[in-house]
Design a protein around this motif. Structure first.
Motif, short mmCIF file in Angstrom:
data_model
loop_
_atom_site.label_atom_id
_atom_site.label_comp_id
_atom_site.label_asym_id
_atom_site.label_seq_id
_atom_site.Cartn_x
_atom_site.Cartn_y
_atom_site.Cartn_z
N ALA A 22 -5.56 -7.62 -6.11
CA ALA A 22 -5.72 -6.52 -5.15
C ALA A 22 -7.11 -5.89 -5.27
N TRP A 42 -8.80 -3.28 -2.78
CA TRP A 42 -7.75 -2.28 -2.89
C TRP A 42 -8.08 -1.32 -4.03
N LEU A 51 -0.31 -6.85 0.58
CA LEU A 51 -1.49 -7.60 0.19
C LEU A 51 -1.35 -9.03 0.69
N CYS A 53 0.84 -1.20 0.00
CA CYS A 53 0.00 0.00 0.00
C CYS A 53 0.88 1.25 0.00
N CYS A 79 -4.67 0.19 0.17
CA CYS A 79 -5.43 -0.86 0.84
C CYS A 79 -6.78 -0.29 1.30
#
Length: 74
Positions: free
Chosen positions: A40, A45, A20, A13, A54
């Motif tokens: 993601a 995300w 992740l 992030c 994130c």
């Protein structure tokens, strides 16, 4: 012995530095950046301006009706 170099990618992030993680709690590694981005996004995300955030680092914007990154503290 046969040796081969393998390139792997993992996501971090841009807001807080969190990695992740998969459903098993381990860091997710993929062979391609595109697959990593897709993974993601499936986990909530956000990709904006070539940066990855994130779920803890995004907020809903009622004005644009979309998620946007939280403002970074100075």
């Amino acid at each position: 012995m046969i040796q081969k170099t393998i390139n792997m990618y993992h996501a971090v992030c841009d807001g807080c530095g969190k990695e992740l993680k998969g459903s098993n709690g381990n860091t997710v590694f993929t062979y391609t950046p595109l697959l990593l981005e897709q993974t993601a996004i499936k986990q909530g995300w956000l990709i904006e301006n070539h940066e990855l955030y994130c779920p803890d680092c995004v907020v809903w914007d009622n004005k644009t009706k979309s998620f946007k990154p939280k403002k970074k503290k100075q």
